[in-house]
Design a protein around this motif. Structure first.
Motif, PDB file in Angstrom:
ATOM      1  N   ILE A 195      27.409  25.065  20.822  1.00  0.00           N
ATOM      2  CA  ILE A 195      28.216  26.141  20.269  1.00  0.00           C
ATOM      3  C   ILE A 195      27.472  27.474  20.383  1.00  0.00           C
ATOM      4  CG2 ILE A 195      27.341  25.772  17.903  1.00  0.00           C
ATOM      5  CD1 ILE A 195      30.202  26.474  16.933  1.00  0.00           C
ATOM      6  N   PRO A 196      28.123  28.531  20.855  1.00  0.00           N
ATOM      7  CA  PRO A 196      27.479  29.847  20.898  1.00  0.00           C
ATOM      8  C   PRO A 196      27.024  30.278  19.498  1.00  0.00           C
ATOM      9  CG  PRO A 196      29.483  29.859  22.210  1.00  0.00           C
ATOM     10  CD  PRO A 196      29.469  28.564  21.455  1.00  0.00           C
ATOM     11  N   THR A 223      16.998  22.466  10.484  1.00  0.00           N
ATOM     12  CA  THR A 223      18.246  21.998  11.090  1.00  0.00           C
ATOM     13  C   THR A 223      18.182  22.228  12.598  1.00  0.00           C
ATOM     14  OG1 THR A 223      19.253  24.152  10.629  1.00  0.00           O
ATOM     15  CG2 THR A 223      19.699  22.364   9.070  1.00  0.00           C
ATOM     16  N   ALA A 224      19.076  21.544  13.296  1.00  0.00           N
ATOM     17  CA  ALA A 224      19.154  21.683  14.750  1.00  0.00           C
ATOM     18  C   ALA A 224      20.610  21.781  15.166  1.00  0.00           C
ATOM     19  CB  ALA A 224      18.499  20.477  15.430  1.00  0.00           C
ATOM     20  N   PHE A 225      20.891  22.664  16.120  1.00  0.00           N
ATOM     21  CA  PHE A 225      22.222  22.678  16.716  1.00  0.00           C
ATOM     22  C   PHE A 225      22.384  21.425  17.569  1.00  0.00           C
ATOM     23  CE2 PHE A 225      21.919  27.213  15.756  1.00  0.00           C
ATOM     24  CZ  PHE A 225      23.181  27.435  15.215  1.00  0.00           C
ATOM     25  N   VAL A 226      23.559  20.845  17.503  1.00  0.00           N
ATOM     26  CA  VAL A 226      23.826  19.592  18.197  1.00  0.00           C
ATOM     27  C   VAL A 226      24.835  19.840  19.310  1.00  0.00           C
ATOM     28  CG1 VAL A 226      24.713  17.258  17.945  1.00  0.00           C
ATOM     29  CG2 VAL A 226      23.318  18.246  16.136  1.00  0.00           C
ATOM     30  N   PRO A 227      24.508  19.486  20.548  1.00  0.00           N
ATOM     31  CA  PRO A 227      25.468  19.664  21.645  1.00  0.00           C
ATOM     32  C   PRO A 227      26.737  18.848  21.432  1.00  0.00           C
ATOM     33  CG  PRO A 227      23.254  19.211  22.469  1.00  0.00           C
ATOM     34  CD  PRO A 227      23.233  18.928  21.001  1.00  0.00           C
ATOM     35  N   ASN A 228      27.794  19.239  22.128  1.00  0.00           N
ATOM     36  CA  ASN A 228      29.086  18.589  21.949  1.00  0.00           C
ATOM     37  C   ASN A 228      29.864  18.651  23.259  1.00  0.00           C
ATOM     38  OD1 ASN A 228      31.920  18.052  20.775  1.00  0.00           O
ATOM     39  ND2 ASN A 228      30.623  17.920  18.965  1.00  0.00           N
ATOM     40  N   VAL A 229      30.863  17.783  23.376  1.00  0.00           N
ATOM     41  CA  VAL A 229      31.735  17.829  24.548  1.00  0.00           C
ATOM     42  C   VAL A 229      32.989  18.659  24.284  1.00  0.00           C
ATOM     43  CG1 VAL A 229      30.905  15.645  25.499  1.00  0.00           C
ATOM     44  CG2 VAL A 229      32.883  15.636  23.954  1.00  0.00           C
ATOM     45  N   TYR A 230      33.103  19.252  23.119  1.00  0.00           N
ATOM     46  CA  TYR A 230      34.246  20.124  22.849  1.00  0.00           C
ATOM     47  C   TYR A 230      34.049  21.447  23.579  1.00  0.00           C
ATOM     48  CZ  TYR A 230      38.434  21.478  20.305  1.00  0.00           C
ATOM     49  OH  TYR A 230      39.731  21.836  19.984  1.00  0.00           O
ATOM     50  N   ASP A 231      35.131  22.021  24.038  1.00  0.00           N
ATOM     51  CA  ASP A 231      35.119  23.301  24.741  1.00  0.00           C
ATOM     52  C   ASP A 231      35.114  24.424  23.696  1.00  0.00           C
ATOM     53  OD1 ASP A 231      35.696  25.647  26.125  1.00  0.00           O
ATOM     54  OD2 ASP A 231      37.125  24.692  27.476  1.00  0.00           O
ATOM     55  N   PHE A 232      33.945  25.024  23.474  1.00  0.00           N
ATOM     56  CA  PHE A 232      33.843  26.034  22.429  1.00  0.00           C
ATOM     57  C   PHE A 232      34.549  27.338  22.809  1.00  0.00           C
ATOM     58  CE2 PHE A 232      30.222  23.235  21.363  1.00  0.00           C
ATOM     59  CZ  PHE A 232      30.634  22.902  20.084  1.00  0.00           C
ATOM     60  N   GLY A 233      34.723  27.576  24.100  1.00  0.00           N
ATOM     61  CA  GLY A 233      35.555  28.705  24.512  1.00  0.00           C
ATOM     62  C   GLY A 233      36.990  28.513  24.068  1.00  0.00           C
ATOM     63  N   TYR A 234      37.467  27.271  24.204  1.00  0.00           N
ATOM     64  CA  TYR A 234      38.820  26.967  23.728  1.00  0.00           C
ATOM     65  C   TYR A 234      38.887  27.105  22.206  1.00  0.00           C
ATOM     66  CZ  TYR A 234      43.308  24.731  23.005  1.00  0.00           C
ATOM     67  OH  TYR A 234      44.603  24.501  22.633  1.00  0.00           O
ATOM     68  N   MET A 235      37.834  26.663  21.507  1.00  0.00           N
ATOM     69  CA  MET A 235      37.849  26.768  20.048  1.00  0.00           C
ATOM     70  C   MET A 235      37.953  28.218  19.598  1.00  0.00           C
ATOM     71  SD  MET A 235      35.093  25.398  17.196  1.00  0.00           S
ATOM     72  CE  MET A 235      35.086  23.715  17.782  1.00  0.00           C
ATOM     73  N   THR A 371      32.328  25.581   0.263  1.00  0.00           N
ATOM     74  CA  THR A 371      32.133  25.185   1.659  1.00  0.00           C
ATOM     75  C   THR A 371      33.261  25.675   2.558  1.00  0.00           C
ATOM     76  OG1 THR A 371      33.114  23.046   1.082  1.00  0.00           O
ATOM     77  CG2 THR A 371      30.714  23.184   1.141  1.00  0.00           C
ATOM     78  N   GLY A 372      34.344  26.212   1.984  1.00  0.00           N
ATOM     79  CA  GLY A 372      35.397  26.824   2.782  1.00  0.00           C
ATOM     80  C   GLY A 372      36.658  25.992   2.883  1.00  0.00           C
ATOM     81  N   MET A 373      37.794  26.653   2.741  1.00  0.00           N
ATOM     82  CA  MET A 373      39.084  25.984   2.933  1.00  0.00           C
ATOM     83  C   MET A 373      39.325  25.670   4.399  1.00  0.00           C
ATOM     84  SD  MET A 373      41.513  28.219   0.370  1.00  0.00           S
ATOM     85  CE  MET A 373      42.966  27.306   0.882  1.00  0.00           C
ATOM     86  N   LEU A 374      38.790  26.514   5.270  1.00  0.00           N
ATOM     87  CA  LEU A 374      38.940  26.315   6.707  1.00  0.00           C
ATOM     88  C   LEU A 374      37.690  25.636   7.244  1.00  0.00           C
ATOM     89  CD1 LEU A 374      40.343  29.838   7.678  1.00  0.00           C
ATOM     90  CD2 LEU A 374      41.644  27.746   7.203  1.00  0.00           C
ATOM     91  N   GLN A 375      37.858  24.504   7.924  1.00  0.00           N
ATOM     92  CA  GLN A 375      36.712  23.802   8.488  1.00  0.00           C
ATOM     93  C   GLN A 375      37.084  23.228   9.851  1.00  0.00           C
ATOM     94  OE1 GLN A 375      34.638  21.023   5.988  1.00  0.00           O
ATOM     95  NE2 GLN A 375      34.757  22.307   4.162  1.00  0.00           N
ATOM     96  N   SER A 376      36.247  23.483  10.839  1.00  0.00           N
ATOM     97  CA  SER A 376      36.404  22.843  12.142  1.00  0.00           C
ATOM     98  C   SER A 376      36.102  21.350  11.997  1.00  0.00           C
ATOM     99  CB  SER A 376      35.453  23.462  13.164  1.00  0.00           C
ATOM    100  OG  SER A 376      35.445  22.708  14.350  1.00  0.00           O
ATOM    101  N   SER A 377      36.841  20.531  12.720  1.00  0.00           N
ATOM    102  CA  SER A 377      36.600  19.086  12.669  1.00  0.00           C
ATOM    103  C   SER A 377      35.439  18.663  13.564  1.00  0.00           C
ATOM    104  CB  SER A 377      37.856  18.333  13.099  1.00  0.00           C
ATOM    105  OG  SER A 377      38.172  18.618  14.452  1.00  0.00           O
ATOM    106  N   ILE A 378      34.881  19.582  14.339  1.00  0.00           N
ATOM    107  CA  ILE A 378      33.826  19.252  15.303  1.00  0.00           C
ATOM    108  C   ILE A 378      32.461  19.623  14.718  1.00  0.00           C
ATOM    109  CG2 ILE A 378      32.902  19.771  17.592  1.00  0.00           C
ATOM    110  CD1 ILE A 378      35.454  18.071  17.618  1.00  0.00           C
ATOM    111  N   PRO A 379      31.600  18.635  14.446  1.00  0.00           N
ATOM    112  CA  PRO A 379      30.265  18.929  13.918  1.00  0.00           C
ATOM    113  C   PRO A 379      29.373  19.554  14.990  1.00  0.00           C
ATOM    114  CG  PRO A 379      30.916  16.623  13.528  1.00  0.00           C
ATOM    115  CD  PRO A 379      31.847  17.185  14.548  1.00  0.00           C
ATOM    116  N   THR A 380      28.517  20.474  14.574  1.00  0.00           N
ATOM    117  CA  THR A 380      27.648  21.160  15.533  1.00  0.00           C
ATOM    118  C   THR A 380      26.217  21.312  15.039  1.00  0.00           C
ATOM    119  OG1 THR A 380      28.296  23.309  14.619  1.00  0.00           O
ATOM    120  CG2 THR A 380      29.560  22.503  16.507  1.00  0.00           C
ATOM    121  N   MET A 381      25.898  20.754  13.881  1.00  0.00           N
ATOM    122  CA  MET A 381      24.562  20.945  13.327  1.00  0.00           C
ATOM    123  C   MET A 381      24.134  19.700  12.561  1.00  0.00           C
ATOM    124  SD  MET A 381      23.133  24.086  10.949  1.00  0.00           S
ATOM    125  CE  MET A 381      22.855  25.129  12.385  1.00  0.00           C
ATOM    126  N   ALA A 382      22.814  19.454  12.560  1.00  0.00           N
ATOM    127  CA  ALA A 382      22.253  18.333  11.811  1.00  0.00           C
ATOM    128  C   ALA A 382      20.970  18.758  11.116  1.00  0.00           C
ATOM    129  CB  ALA A 382      21.969  17.157  12.732  1.00  0.00           C
TER     130      ALA A 382
END
Length: 542
Positions: A195-196, A223-235, A371-382
């Motif tokens: 994720i950018p 913490t560490a950013f975790v790579p993903n196969v989701y298209d973050f440009g699309y997000m 923690t926010g009413m709006l949350q992405s379903s794609i995890p990006t951090m651990a």
């Protein structure tokens, strides 16, 4: 093969999928001659059969197809690319319907309650849905059902394990080769990205992760950013209103309609585009046996989406690749060995199973720290405490995209556990059981608790006890990452060739002995790339 090469080629495969779905076909192929199935007085015969369409299977089929080998893939689930009544292929987590679950009349989400209220799960019509929860006596396992397997229902977290731990888990595998060649290949083919940073720091949809990061820092944890196969440009386009929402619309465990590079968008279209691969959906392999001439005979049940048995088929092949996952592959081999169909199979089959140390837990935040009413379903951090010498943990910060403020910080903790289970076959009932007790998970619970205790102490917070259907703070009775059962170098040789049966191979997570320390699918993919390259060179092309 680069990702751009896949993009140019995959159009043919994607078109084949769409044509098959539109026509209501269970066979998906790019050409009429694909798989070169021949029918004589006996069963249909193809040169190679791949059981399953998950990570290892998809790699195997692509490389066989590129090598000119006519290959048939058998998938027990359906192809997911036709919209339902709401115009979407997949349903949302917070409003599930029959598309969500594999032949159940009620959903079985990992979070079963909220404030101890049964408001999470729903009664549904029995259907060939996309997510299954397979129950054993003291453990249940989530698996994906459909073309693409687990890639359809996971969070897309594409993590390469710490090299030193990989070398402990798979000491006979050349780590230089894996980390210099096959992990980069797998990441490229899967479309992995991170994720950018600017987007993460400024999006309202990742407030939940930033809150957990700050609280971890208060406890001296990194913490560490975790790579993903989701298209973050699309997000980003989802958030700006330029594209239909998926990750930002509570979609993940029952499938993502957009944005995620699941296998039906990467490896599988590429495999179909070779013109040498066919996928048969709603086909479940029940038994495997070897013929006097050394070929294999599979008994296969064809069903419809209501679960009705339409036909029982026999399919023969010369080379058989099992990629039905830790559960499916192990069951097929245990049944074959213990019924005498393949009596020379190793006693090691069924051993070395583990849940990758999976423990889910949650904390209750203060009212002034939402923690926010709006949350992405794609995890990006651990929270990365894997180098802890006594209780190593890689705790992924998970979302609860409910559309309301919950003040909950949720985690999937991956722990280092030496505990292993054993699969056994009951011939009287023709079922597979798992010898595993809840007590075996206590080392993982203790590790997760050690990490979260430090965070609670530093922030003056407590655990949530209302999310798992009772009063537990730690969910230790299910897992997302089943590994083992046909361990590399024990039940197989060093490249997945099954001991005691020529031209029979394992190509999935059952090769990994119980733990890999992170989400396993990149490792499964890379290992499959390594293994099939060797098999094609030595067993098929030779």
């Amino acid at each position: 093969m680069t990702n751009s090469h896949i993009s140019r080629r995959q159009f043919v495969g994607l078109a084949a999928m769409q044509l098959a779905a539109t026509a209501g076909l269970t066979a998906i192929s790019a050409t009429a001659a694909t798989a070169e199935a021949t029918t004589t007085a006996g069963p249909t015969f193809v040169p190679a059969v791949v059981v399953g369409t998950g990570y290892g299977s998809s790699v195997t089929a692509l490389r066989l197809g590129e090598a000119g080998i006519s290959t048939l893939m058998l998938e027990m689930g359906q192809l997911w690319n036709q919209p339902g009544p709401d115009g979407k292929v997949f349903c949302r987590m917070i409003n599930p319907d029959r598309r969500s679950t594999w032949f159940r009349t009620r959903t079985e989400a990992p979070l079963g309650t909220f404030l101890w209220l049964d408001v999470v799960n729903r009664d549904i019509e029995s259907y060939a849905g996309v997510l299954d929860r397979v129950h054993f006596a003291e453990m249940s396992v989530y698996v994906g059902r459909g073309v693409g397997g687990g890639s359809l229902v996971n969070g897309g977290m594409a993590v390469t394990p710490l090299r030193s731990y990989f070398e402990q888990v798979l000491p006979t595998v050349d780590a230089d080769e894996m980390y210099n060649r096959y992990y980069p290949l797998a990441n490229s083919m899967l479309g992995v990205s991170t994720i950018p940073r600017d987007y993460f720091e400024n999006s309202d949809y990742y407030q939940f992760a930033r809150v957990s990061r700050a609280q971890a820092a208060n406890a001296g944890l990194g913490t560490a950013f975790v790579p993903n196969v989701y298209d973050f440009g699309y997000m980003a386009m989802e958030e700006s209103g330029q594209a239909p929402k998926s990750a930002l619309n509570a979609e993940v465990i029952y499938g993502n309609n957009y944005g995620k590079r699941s296998l039906d968008r990467t490896y599988l279209p590429a495999a179909l585009s070779t013109g040498n691969v066919t996928i048969q959906t709603l086909h479940r392999v029940r038994t495997i046996a070897q013929q006097p001439d050394g070929t294999y005979l599979l008994t296969v049940e064809q069903i419809d989406t209501a679960g009705n048995l339409l036909a029982t088929k026999e399919i023969g092949c010369r080379h058989l690749f099992l990629g039905a996952g830790s559960l499916g592959t192990t069951e097929l081999l245990l049944r074959a060995r213990d019924t005498g169909a393949l009596p020379a199979l190793s006693d090691e089959i069924g051993n070395g199973w583990g849940p990758n140390g999976n423990i889910m837990t949650a904390r209750a935040n203060h009212l002034w720290n939402p923690t926010g009413m709006l949350q992405s379903s794609i995890p990006t951090m651990a929270i990365d405490d894997w180098n802890n010498p006594t209780t190593p943990v890689f705790a992924e910060i998970a979302p609860i995209p409910s559309g309301i403020e919950t003040w909950v910080s949720l985690y999937l903790a991956i722990t280092k556990s030496p505990e292993r289970g054993t699969f056994v076959y009951d011939r009287a009932t023709d079922t597979m059981g798992l010898r595993w007790t809840r007590e075996q998970n206590q080392v993982s619970v203790a590790a997760a608790k050690s990490l979260l205790d430090r965070i609670n102490h530093a922030n003056g917070t407590i655990y949530r006890y209302d999310l798992f259907g009772d009063t537990r703070a730690f969910a230790d009775d299910f897992c997302y990452h089943p590994l083992g059962g046909c361990v590399l170098g024990k039940a197989t040789d060093g490249y997945g060739r099954v001991t005691g049966a020529r031209n029979l191979y394992v190509t999935d997570g059952s090769l990994i002995p119980g733990s890999i320390g992170v989400n396993p699918f990149v490792t499964i993919t890379a290992l499959a790339e390594r293994n099939i390259a060797q098999v094609i060179r030595q067993d098929i092309a030779a």
